[in-house]
Write a protein that holds these residues in place. Structure first.
Motif, short mmCIF file in Angstrom:
data_model
loop_
_atom_site.label_atom_id
_atom_site.label_comp_id
_atom_site.label_asym_id
_atom_site.label_seq_id
_atom_site.Cartn_x
_atom_site.Cartn_y
_atom_site.Cartn_z
N ALA A 17 2.08 24.12 16.23
CA ALA A 17 2.80 24.65 17.92
C ALA A 17 3.78 23.35 18.00
CB ALA A 17 2.24 25.37 18.76
N GLY A 19 6.35 21.74 16.66
CA GLY A 19 8.14 22.43 16.26
C GLY A 19 9.24 22.21 16.76
N SER A 90 0.94 18.81 10.54
CA SER A 90 0.74 19.06 12.32
C SER A 90 -0.62 19.87 12.45
CB SER A 90 1.43 19.92 12.76
OG SER A 90 2.52 18.97 13.05
N1 LIG Z 1 6.43 19.51 12.69
C1 LIG Z 1 6.47 20.98 12.70
C2 LIG Z 1 7.01 21.88 12.29
C3 LIG Z 1 5.57 22.75 12.69
N2 LIG Z 1 4.96 23.35 13.13
C4 LIG Z 1 4.89 24.32 13.83
O1 LIG Z 1 4.64 25.29 12.16
C5 LIG Z 1 5.09 27.09 12.55
C6 LIG Z 1 6.50 27.21 12.11
O2 LIG Z 1 7.54 26.44 11.81
P1 LIG Z 1 8.86 26.87 11.52
O3 LIG Z 1 8.58 28.61 12.01
O4 LIG Z 1 9.63 26.22 10.99
O5 LIG Z 1 9.19 26.50 13.01
P2 LIG Z 1 10.05 25.01 13.29
O6 LIG Z 1 9.73 23.88 12.73
O7 LIG Z 1 9.88 25.31 15.14
O8 LIG Z 1 11.37 25.43 12.86
P3 LIG Z 1 13.05 25.07 12.66
O9 LIG Z 1 12.15 24.66 10.90
O10 LIG Z 1 13.74 25.56 12.56
O11 LIG Z 1 13.20 23.60 13.39
C7 LIG Z 1 6.25 27.75 13.99
O12 LIG Z 1 5.04 27.41 15.55
C8 LIG Z 1 6.32 25.39 14.84
O13 LIG Z 1 6.23 25.46 15.94
C9 LIG Z 1 4.16 22.07 13.55
O14 LIG Z 1 3.38 22.46 14.31
N3 LIG Z 1 4.97 21.35 13.57
#
Ligand SMILES: Nc1ccn([C@@H]2O[C@H](COP(=O)(O)OP(=O)(O)OP(=O)(O)O)[C@@H](O)[C@H]2O)c(=O)n1
Ligand SMILES: C[C@](O)(CO)[C@H](O)COP(=O)(O)O
Length: 232
Positions: A17, A19, A90
């Motif tokens: 969590a 992201g 992560s």
């Molecule tokens: N550096 C990161 C990127 C993602 N996640 C988690 O992995 C899950 C799936 O990723 P995604 O749906 O891509 O979330 P985001 O990376 O936040 O979205 P975006 O790619 O649009 O930035 C999410 O619960 C997100 O919080 C994470 O823990 N660490």
């Protein structure tokens, strides 16, 4: 001498969590956006808290996360402030933080915070279907639409027989998952945990999930998630 009683493997949830929700473009990390009046991440946490099969739930957030304390139910889950630059990092950081806490043959169910439609029935279906599989498995949906691939100016249809859309949880034993992610070279290529395990030449079991378990990625997904949650 009485033989050591072999403890049955336990099941732990690990929720990445950390992201930023760039594609949601909400100005705040999407995992904290309200869905049916409750932060998205809280729906996801509650799904694991509702399953008697899950021994404990861990949530990986960014080191500077300022939202989690108001969302995570105190004492019911453990927050790991070790989120990395990618989803894979992560999860890898979270697994490393749990060394000594989770045994090698315990199961880890990695589940996106961004999939709030998970419920105890899907968790149980995955766990019971994977059983004691030597590799592990994941929820997934068979592709039902025609699939196209666009290249440099051309479009081609991709045969959809045998194609699945991966969901989460993806469950693997702690030792195997840690080894797979440690061996992964390019975090951007490893967009799910199963792909790192497949890179070791292993084949996880695919277990049919449900459309309600969609990943909330784009603004339109919020309402879809709310409709499924309202129907449950
Ligand atoms: N550096 C990161 C990127 C993602 N996640 C988690 O992995 C899950 C799936 O990723 P995604 O749906 O891509 O979330 P985001 O990376 O936040 O979205 P975006 O790619 O649009 O930035 C999410 O619960 C997100 O919080 C994470 O823990 N660490
Ligand atoms: C893990 C996953 O949800 C399986 O479909 C997906 O790969 C996550 O991708 P994202 O770009 O990190 O959302």
């Amino acid at each position: 001498m009485t033989p050591m009683k072999h403890q049955a493997p336990r099941y732990f949830a690990l929720i990445p969590a950390a992201g930023v929700g760039a594609r949601m473009a909400a100005g705040a990390p999407k995992q904290y956006l309200p869905i049916s009046g409750k932060p998205m991440l809280r729906h996801t946490i509650d799904a694991f808290l509702s399953s008697e099969l899950i021994s404990h739930t861990y949530v990986v957030v960014s080191p500077g996360d300022g939202h989690i304390d108001a969302v995570a139910p105190q004492g019911a889950v453990t927050v790991l402030r070790c989120g990395g630059a990618t989803r894979m990092e992560s999860i890898r950081n979270g697994l490393q933080a749990l060394a000594g806490t989770i045994a090698s043959d315990d199961w880890v169910l990695v589940h996106d915070a961004a999939r709030p439609g998970l419920d105890a029935a899907l968790i149980e279906k995955l766990i019971t279907t994977v059983g004691s599989d030597p590799v592990g498995g994941l929820l997934a949906l068979p592709v039902v639409d025609t699939v196209k691939r666009s290249g440099a100016g051309d479009v081609q249809t991709v045969a959809r027989d045998g194609l699945w859309l991966a969901q989460t949880p993806q469950m693997f034993r702690y030792k195997l998952l840690g080894e797979a992610l440690a061996a992964a070279t390019d975090p951007n290529l490893v967009t799910d945990d199963a792909s790192a395990v497949e890179a070791m030449g292993l084949s996880p079991k695919l277990v049919e999930g449900h459309p309600r378990n969609l990943k909330v990625t784009l603004p339109a997904d919020i309402r879809i998630a709310e409709m499924y949650l309202a129907a449950s």
